[in-house]
Design a protein around this motif. Sequence first.
Motif, mmCIF file in Angstrom:
data_model
loop_
_atom_site.group_PDB
_atom_site.id
_atom_site.type_symbol
_atom_site.label_atom_id
_atom_site.label_comp_id
_atom_site.label_asym_id
_atom_site.label_seq_id
_atom_site.Cartn_x
_atom_site.Cartn_y
_atom_site.Cartn_z
ATOM 1 N N ALA A 150 -6.799 0.900 -11.664
ATOM 2 C CA ALA A 150 -5.738 0.172 -11.967
ATOM 3 C C ALA A 150 -4.699 1.760 -11.362
ATOM 4 C CB ALA A 150 -5.250 -0.305 -12.908
ATOM 5 N N VAL A 151 -4.660 1.667 -10.516
ATOM 6 C CA VAL A 151 -3.501 3.452 -9.613
ATOM 7 C C VAL A 151 -2.939 3.069 -8.657
ATOM 8 C CG1 VAL A 151 -4.209 5.191 -8.588
ATOM 9 C CG2 VAL A 151 -5.726 4.050 -10.664
ATOM 10 N N SER A 169 -1.031 -0.540 -4.556
ATOM 11 C CA SER A 169 -1.953 -0.366 -5.164
ATOM 12 C C SER A 169 -3.161 0.556 -4.563
ATOM 13 C CB SER A 169 -2.211 -1.717 -5.293
ATOM 14 O OG SER A 169 -3.660 -2.113 -6.777
ATOM 15 N N VAL A 170 -3.357 1.715 -4.405
ATOM 16 C CA VAL A 170 -4.150 1.799 -3.209
ATOM 17 C C VAL A 170 -5.067 1.656 -3.471
ATOM 18 C CG1 VAL A 170 -2.921 4.165 -3.470
ATOM 19 C CG2 VAL A 170 -4.489 3.934 -4.896
ATOM 20 N N ASN A 171 -5.780 1.111 -4.527
ATOM 21 C CA ASN A 171 -7.518 0.323 -4.362
ATOM 22 C C ASN A 171 -7.552 -0.639 -4.225
ATOM 23 O OD1 ASN A 171 -8.341 3.271 -5.328
ATOM 24 N ND2 ASN A 171 -8.179 3.140 -7.339
ATOM 25 N N GLY A 194 -7.808 3.327 5.604
ATOM 26 C CA GLY A 194 -7.357 4.034 6.478
ATOM 27 C C GLY A 194 -6.368 4.388 6.116
ATOM 28 N N GLU A 195 -5.439 4.468 5.350
ATOM 29 C CA GLU A 195 -4.369 5.214 5.619
ATOM 30 C C GLU A 195 -4.280 6.239 4.207
ATOM 31 O OE1 GLU A 195 0.825 4.820 4.697
ATOM 32 O OE2 GLU A 195 -0.331 2.835 6.151
ATOM 33 N N ASP A 196 -4.071 7.792 4.156
ATOM 34 C CA ASP A 196 -3.926 8.282 3.366
ATOM 35 C C ASP A 196 -2.599 8.715 2.349
ATOM 36 O OD1 ASP A 196 -4.539 10.652 1.643
ATOM 37 O OD2 ASP A 196 -5.457 12.046 3.274
ATOM 38 N N TYR A 197 -2.471 8.199 1.213
ATOM 39 C CA TYR A 197 -1.444 7.786 0.626
ATOM 40 C C TYR A 197 -0.694 9.015 0.009
ATOM 41 C CZ TYR A 197 -1.164 3.078 1.057
ATOM 42 O OH TYR A 197 -1.498 1.647 2.539
#
Length: 293
Positions: A150-151, A169-171, A194-197
């Motif tokens: 939960a990130v 919600s990156v995951n 593919g996006e690096d937040y």
Amino acid sequence: MRLPTWLAQHLAALRALLVFTVLLGLAYPLALVAVGRLPGLDGRADGSLVTAGGETVGSSLIGQSFTDTDGNPVPRYFQSRPSAAGDGYDPTSTSASNLGPEDIVDTIATNLDDTTLSLLTQVCARSRAVGELNGVDGSRPYCTTDGVGAVLAVFRRDGLTGQATRVVSVNQTAPDTPFLTEYEGMPVELATPGEDYRAAGATIVPIRGDAPAEPAVPADAVTASGSGLDPHISPAYAELQVRRVARERGADPAAVRRLVEEHTTGRTLGFMGSPGVNVLALNLTLDREFPAR
């Protein structure tokens, strides 16, 4: 006739080489082999192999998985802890995952087969699966209900400070549902593969959630050992599995619990390490006492 100094030194070195070769290259290894052949030690020297029905079924020192051909847990057996050694309990690839507590963001590739799961998501997924297998609550702090970390990636107006302008919600990716609908008044989006937040300037924020501080699923059920070959599980993890194993074998849970206690070893020398249950030995005893129906 006195030999030249340089020749005498070379001959002395050669003699030393021959002596130490015999002592350390031949005598010492042979002595250890001989000690390993002594009664009571020969089994350990051969790898502490365990036999059942005249066949070698494993080692008391190296763990193994109790799964079917598809990798699913066999319900009638106690399950071992996860392993990061090769494809799992591979003694030729003994290792840890080398992932630490700060590894909380999945690397979601455009080709989902190339996705790398963070340690947090691995722990969350394992906890959820163990909970479902054993009929207990598999929730953990910082995990979503669908078993990922939960990130959030939070973009702010002034970089690290100020009002949130975007939250991801990156995951989680489509077609998932974000584990939070909004954060600091901003709707929570799903991640784009593919996006690096982090590189885009977002602050990574783990969300604890409302899971209990002491999860029902113990830590060794969701984390691998340093070697990846640990043959033991904790008494707590064994206790968690008692009712499921007893049900599958048509046995009294109290009888299965008694076998767990009999296969529980204490701390080494009374103070080192933690008590453990040898999974292979326990499962072999179960097969003798309560054969599969």
